[in-house]
Design a protein around this motif. Structure first.
Motif, PDB file in Angstrom:
ATOM      1  N   THR A  10       0.777  -1.044   0.055  1.00 58.72           N
ATOM      2  CA  THR A  10       0.036  -0.076   0.102  1.00 58.72           C
ATOM      3  C   THR A  10       0.794   1.261   0.017  1.00 58.72           C
ATOM      4  O   THR A  10       0.665   2.084  -0.740  1.00 58.72           O
ATOM      5  CB  THR A  10      -0.997  -0.105   1.414  1.00 58.72           C
ATOM      6  N   SER A 104       1.837  -0.386  12.118  1.00 61.44           N
ATOM      7  CA  SER A 104       0.612  -0.911  11.663  1.00 61.44           C
ATOM      8  C   SER A 104       1.019  -2.132  10.940  1.00 61.44           C
ATOM      9  O   SER A 104       0.013  -3.191  11.045  1.00 61.44           O
ATOM     10  CB  SER A 104      -0.192  -0.047  10.820  1.00 61.44           C
ATOM     11  N   ASN A 133      -3.960   4.079   4.085  1.00 60.69           N
ATOM     12  CA  ASN A 133      -3.701   2.873   5.321  1.00 60.69           C
ATOM     13  C   ASN A 133      -4.900   3.303   6.326  1.00 60.69           C
ATOM     14  O   ASN A 133      -5.039   4.046   7.136  1.00 60.69           O
ATOM     15  CB  ASN A 133      -2.428   3.250   6.073  1.00 60.69           C
ATOM     16  N   PRO A 134      -5.923   2.128   6.474  1.00 58.33           N
ATOM     17  CA  PRO A 134      -6.956   2.310   7.307  1.00 58.33           C
ATOM     18  C   PRO A 134      -6.489   2.612   8.849  1.00 58.33           C
ATOM     19  O   PRO A 134      -7.275   3.273   9.780  1.00 58.33           O
ATOM     20  CB  PRO A 134      -7.564   1.071   7.236  1.00 58.33           C
ATOM     21  N   GLN A 137      -5.793   6.621   9.407  1.00 58.98           N
ATOM     22  CA  GLN A 137      -6.679   7.656   9.123  1.00 58.98           C
ATOM     23  C   GLN A 137      -7.033   8.460  10.034  1.00 58.98           C
ATOM     24  O   GLN A 137      -7.656   9.749   9.603  1.00 58.98           O
ATOM     25  CB  GLN A 137      -7.938   7.084   8.404  1.00 58.98           C
TER      26      GLN A 137
END
Length: 331
Positions: A10, A104, A133-134, A137
């Motif tokens: 990502t 993460s 990137n969830p 956020q």
């Protein structure tokens, strides 16, 4: 069902999108100026990244390597503190947030995240990239001077990556002390050079004096057995390059090796490695030569041969920076 996309993939995709709008010549010029700065030895407390072009070039030039180095350090830390997951994270001097991506990638689940840096353009771009990137956020991006006046709220984890080189000796000490006062765990990463190692040892000593236990890379919290000036402790992380990354860095290979030094320390109980592989293992016919940092404050060389059976197979798979011996095996 499609496999989930990793944070590393990502991040590479986000950086590729970022560079699409930046003229290659301008990116290359910004990278050359940044390289000249980072190879210098003069500390500064002034922002290095002046505008979006600088920050975009920096992100393409450094974020993938910083991400992999910090992820390697965090992985070693996580192995030494199994079952613990940080619920809050402060990234000091985090710039565009590479360390937050590494966190993460190491621990799943949500946590509060704050990135502190003195360069507003870096924070703005980091916030923009983090939208992909969830886990990031809802991160906070806050401008702060990194040094003696830095105040940190209580947190589970503080990361400091490639920052100490930019600070005066007094500011380095103040930063490490502030991190030790605020966090349950501190992970610091520097360049894998003699100077970077010296700064890591300086920070390591301050963390131990503050009551922290060394989780990695050392198998102990006693004095480092390396004689200053004769050698230095560092490791290597393999970094995949995208075609855009290769163009900005004027490189032809599909990968690079990022050399780094680090210390990971905590107030939590730790189970550090029995020993640590401190050089790339040398594979010979029927044997593997390994250099190890041992728990009794010494460096040693050991040879694992075919007669060691499964341990020999493990030695052939062992990499620089790995714990040794593998879990549940004895030499």
């Amino acid at each position: 069902m499609n496999a989930p996309v990793s944070p590393a993939e990502t991040l590479r995709s986000a950086l590729a999108t970022l560079l699409d709008g930046l003229p290659p010549k301008r990116a290359a010029q910004a990278v050359e100026r940044l390289i000249a700065h980072y190879r210098g030895a003069t500390p500064t407390d002034a922002p290095i990244l002046r505008d979006r072009a600088d920050v975009a070039a920096y992100a393409a030039y450094r974020m993938p390597a910083t991400f992999e180095a910090v992820r390697a350090a965090l992985g070693a830390f996580a192995d030494a503190v199994p079952g613990w997951v940080p619920k809050s994270h402060v990234d000091v001097g985090g710039g565009t947030g590479a360390a937050t991506w590494a966190v993460s990638a190491t621990w799943s689940g949500g946590r509060s995240v704050t990135v502190l840096d003195w360069a507003e353009p870096a924070l703005a771009l980091g916030r923009e990239i983090a939208a992909a990137n969830p886990a990031l956020q809802r991160a906070g991006w806050r401008r702060a001077r990194i040094g003696k006046d830095l105040g940190l709220d209580d947190t589970d984890l503080v990361t400091v990556s490639y920052v100490l080189n930019e600070l005066t000796e007094a500011d380095r000490a103040a930063l490490v002390d502030a991190a030790a006062s605020a966090a349950r765990a501190v992970v610091i990463v520097e360049a894998g050079t003699p100077g970077g190692y010296a700064r890591i040892i300086e920070a390591r000593d301050r963390l131990i004096a503050a009551g922290f236990h060394i989780a990695a890379p050392c198998p102990h919290s006693a004095a480092c057995p390396i004689v200053p000036g004769e050698d230095w402790c560092h490791f290597s992380a393999r970094v995949s390059r995208s075609s855009l990354h290769r163009r900005v860095k004027s490189g032809s290979l599909a990968y690079e090796d990022e050399k780094f030094s680090y210390v990971a320390a905590t107030r939590l109980p730790v189970a550090p490695a029995a020993s640590r592989v401190v050089r790339r293992p040398q594979i010979r016919k029927g044997q593997v030569l390994m250099e190890l940092c041992e728990p009794d404050e010494r460096l040693s060389r050991t040879t694992v041969t075919k007669r060691h059976g499964d341990l020999y197979k493990a030695a052939r798979d062992a990499d620089w920076g790995d714990a040794w011996p593998p879990h549940a095996q004895e030499p």
